[in-house]
Write a protein that holds these residues in place. Structure first.
Motif, PDB file in Angstrom:
ATOM      1  N   ALA A   1     -40.149  12.806 -15.684  1.00 36.68           N
ATOM      2  CA  ALA A   1     -38.838  12.345 -16.149  1.00 36.68           C
ATOM      3  C   ALA A   1     -37.753  13.363 -15.820  1.00 36.68           C
ATOM      4  N   LEU A   2     -38.096  14.645 -15.826  1.00 36.13           N
ATOM      5  CA  LEU A   2     -37.114  15.678 -15.486  1.00 36.13           C
ATOM      6  C   LEU A   2     -36.636  15.553 -14.042  1.00 36.13           C
ATOM      7  N   ALA A   3     -37.505  15.090 -13.188  1.00 38.38           N
ATOM      8  CA  ALA A   3     -37.143  14.950 -11.775  1.00 38.38           C
ATOM      9  C   ALA A   3     -35.991  13.967 -11.601  1.00 38.38           C
ATOM     10  N   HIS A   4     -35.838  13.054 -12.547  1.00 37.95           N
ATOM     11  CA  HIS A   4     -34.790  12.035 -12.465  1.00 37.95           C
ATOM     12  C   HIS A   4     -33.656  12.285 -13.443  1.00 37.95           C
ATOM     13  N   ALA A   5     -33.719  13.402 -14.176  1.00 42.64           N
ATOM     14  CA  ALA A   5     -32.703  13.682 -15.204  1.00 42.64           C
ATOM     15  C   ALA A   5     -31.570  14.515 -14.614  1.00 42.64           C
ATOM     16  N   PRO A   6     -30.346  14.116 -14.857  1.00 42.06           N
ATOM     17  CA  PRO A   6     -29.211  14.884 -14.343  1.00 42.06           C
ATOM     18  C   PRO A   6     -28.857  16.105 -15.195  1.00 42.06           C
ATOM     19  N   ASP A   7     -29.491  16.266 -16.353  1.00 41.43           N
ATOM     20  CA  ASP A   7     -29.164  17.353 -17.278  1.00 41.43           C
ATOM     21  C   ASP A   7     -29.705  18.686 -16.750  1.00 41.43           C
ATOM     22  N   ASP A   8     -28.791  19.582 -16.368  1.00 41.48           N
ATOM     23  CA  ASP A   8     -29.200  20.872 -15.815  1.00 41.48           C
ATOM     24  C   ASP A   8     -29.930  21.746 -16.826  1.00 41.48           C
ATOM     25  N   ASN A   9     -29.621  21.595 -18.118  1.00 37.73           N
ATOM     26  CA  ASN A   9     -30.316  22.397 -19.124  1.00 37.73           C
ATOM     27  C   ASN A   9     -31.791  22.063 -19.165  1.00 37.73           C
ATOM     28  N   ASP A  10     -32.123  20.774 -19.096  1.00 38.23           N
ATOM     29  CA  ASP A  10     -33.525  20.387 -19.082  1.00 38.23           C
ATOM     30  C   ASP A  10     -34.218  20.917 -17.830  1.00 38.23           C
ATOM     31  N   CYS A  11     -33.548  20.798 -16.699  1.00 38.76           N
ATOM     32  CA  CYS A  11     -34.152  21.260 -15.451  1.00 38.76           C
ATOM     33  C   CYS A  11     -34.363  22.773 -15.476  1.00 38.76           C
ATOM     34  N   ALA A  12     -33.443  23.502 -16.085  1.00 41.84           N
ATOM     35  CA  ALA A  12     -33.578  24.952 -16.177  1.00 41.84           C
ATOM     36  C   ALA A  12     -34.755  25.340 -17.071  1.00 41.84           C
ATOM     37  N   ASP A  13     -35.101  24.474 -18.013  1.00 41.37           N
ATOM     38  CA  ASP A  13     -36.219  24.748 -18.916  1.00 41.37           C
ATOM     39  C   ASP A  13     -37.524  24.098 -18.466  1.00 41.37           C
ATOM     40  N   ALA A  14     -37.563  23.584 -17.261  1.00 38.93           N
ATOM     41  CA  ALA A  14     -38.783  22.946 -16.750  1.00 38.93           C
ATOM     42  C   ALA A  14     -39.961  23.909 -16.788  1.00 38.93           C
ATOM     43  N   TRP A  15     -39.687  25.196 -16.639  1.00 41.69           N
ATOM     44  CA  TRP A  15     -40.760  26.185 -16.645  1.00 41.69           C
ATOM     45  C   TRP A  15     -41.593  26.100 -17.920  1.00 41.69           C
ATOM     46  N   ARG A  16     -40.982  25.707 -19.024  1.00 41.62           N
ATOM     47  CA  ARG A  16     -41.723  25.610 -20.291  1.00 41.62           C
ATOM     48  C   ARG A  16     -42.838  24.563 -20.188  1.00 41.62           C
ATOM     49  N   LEU A  17     -42.484  23.398 -19.708  1.00 45.49           N
ATOM     50  CA  LEU A  17     -43.489  22.343 -19.527  1.00 45.49           C
ATOM     51  C   LEU A  17     -44.530  22.775 -18.501  1.00 45.49           C
ATOM     52  N   GLU A  18     -44.056  23.350 -17.414  1.00 44.29           N
ATOM     53  CA  GLU A  18     -44.953  23.721 -16.318  1.00 44.29           C
ATOM     54  C   GLU A  18     -45.960  24.784 -16.719  1.00 44.29           C
ATOM     55  N   THR A  19     -45.557  25.758 -17.532  1.00 45.08           N
ATOM     56  CA  THR A  19     -46.511  26.795 -17.926  1.00 45.08           C
ATOM     57  C   THR A  19     -47.592  26.247 -18.855  1.00 45.08           C
ATOM     58  N   VAL A  20     -47.185  25.402 -19.793  1.00 43.61           N
ATOM     59  CA  VAL A  20     -48.178  24.807 -20.702  1.00 43.61           C
ATOM     60  C   VAL A  20     -49.118  23.890 -19.919  1.00 43.61           C
ATOM     61  N   LEU A  21     -48.550  23.107 -19.017  1.00 46.26           N
ATOM     62  CA  LEU A  21     -49.363  22.197 -18.216  1.00 46.26           C
ATOM     63  C   LEU A  21     -50.312  22.973 -17.306  1.00 46.26           C
ATOM     64  N   ALA A  22     -49.833  24.056 -16.716  1.00 43.76           N
ATOM     65  CA  ALA A  22     -50.704  24.884 -15.868  1.00 43.76           C
ATOM     66  C   ALA A  22     -51.868  25.451 -16.678  1.00 43.76           C
ATOM     67  N   ALA A  23     -51.591  25.909 -17.884  1.00 45.02           N
ATOM     68  CA  ALA A  23     -52.659  26.437 -18.741  1.00 45.02           C
ATOM     69  C   ALA A  23     -53.658  25.341 -19.104  1.00 45.02           C
ATOM     70  N   LEU A  24     -53.165  24.137 -19.356  1.00 38.89           N
ATOM     71  CA  LEU A  24     -54.065  23.013 -19.651  1.00 38.89           C
ATOM     72  C   LEU A  24     -54.914  22.650 -18.439  1.00 38.89           C
ATOM     73  N   TYR A  25     -54.294  22.636 -17.270  1.00 35.84           N
ATOM     74  CA  TYR A  25     -55.067  22.368 -16.049  1.00 35.84           C
ATOM     75  C   TYR A  25     -56.196  23.387 -15.910  1.00 35.84           C
ATOM     76  N   ASP A  26     -55.878  24.652 -16.155  1.00 33.98           N
ATOM     77  CA  ASP A  26     -56.896  25.692 -16.041  1.00 33.98           C
ATOM     78  C   ASP A  26     -58.022  25.467 -17.043  1.00 33.98           C
ATOM     79  N   THR A  27     -57.667  25.125 -18.257  1.00 28.97           N
ATOM     80  CA  THR A  27     -58.652  24.887 -19.313  1.00 28.97           C
ATOM     81  C   THR A  27     -59.552  23.704 -18.993  1.00 28.97           C
ATOM     82  N   THR A  28     -58.994  22.701 -18.323  1.00 29.37           N
ATOM     83  CA  THR A  28     -59.767  21.490 -18.031  1.00 29.37           C
ATOM     84  C   THR A  28     -60.440  21.537 -16.660  1.00 29.37           C
ATOM     85  N   GLY A  29     -60.487  22.727 -16.050  1.00 28.30           N
ATOM     86  CA  GLY A  29     -61.243  22.893 -14.814  1.00 28.30           C
ATOM     87  C   GLY A  29     -60.476  22.597 -13.534  1.00 28.30           C
TER      88      GLY A  29
END
Length: 110
Positions: A31-59
Motif C-alpha cells: 500500500a505504501l508503494a501507491h501512497a502519496p504521503d512522504d511521511n509514510d514512505c520515509a518510515d517504510a524502513w520500520r515495516l521492512e525491518t520487522v518483515l525482514a526479521a520475520l522472513y529470517d525467522t520463517t526460514g
C-alpha cells in the motif's frame, strides 16, 4: 497506516501467528508503494525491518537479507539516526553472517 500495521503484526507475532503477521506487513508495504504521503514512505524502513526479521525467522533468509538492505537504504534517506542504527544492526546480523549451505553442497559439512 504504518503504526496500525505494526501494532496488528505485533499482536499476531505475540500469538505465534507469523504467517499472518507477514501477510499484514506485506500488504501495508504494498500500500505504501501507491501512497502519496512522504511521511509514510520515509518510515517504510520500520515495516521492512520487522518483515525482514520475520522472513529470517520463517526460514526465508535470502529474502530477509535483501529486504534488510532495502530497509537500510530507506533509513538512510529518512535522516533519522535511530532508523539508521536499527536498520544497520539488522543488516549486520542478517547479511554479515555466513550463509547456510544446502545439504550435500560443496561448501557444507561432510
Amino acid at each position: 497506516m504504518i503504526a496500525a500495521a505494526l501494532a496488528k503484526s505485533q499482536r499476531l507475532i505475540d500469538g505465534r501467528r507469523l504467517s499472518e503477521a507477514v501477510q499484514t506487513l506485506e500488504t501495508a508495504l504494498a500500500a505504501l508503494a501507491h501512497a502519496p504521503d512522504d511521511n509514510d514512505c520515509a518510515d517504510a524502513w520500520r515495516l521492512e525491518t520487522v518483515l525482514a526479521a520475520l522472513y529470517d525467522t520463517t526460514g526465508k533468509q535470502e529474502r530477509a537479507r535483501r529486504l534488510a538492505l532495502v530497509a537500510y537504504r530507506h533509513a538512510l534517506r529518512s535522516g533519522c539516526p535511530l532508523a539508521e542504527t536499527r536498520s544497520r544492526e539488522l543488516v549486520d546480523r542478517l547479511v554479515a553472517r555466513p550463509r547456510r549451505g544446502a545439504r550435500g553442497s560443496a561448501g557444507g559439512p561432510r
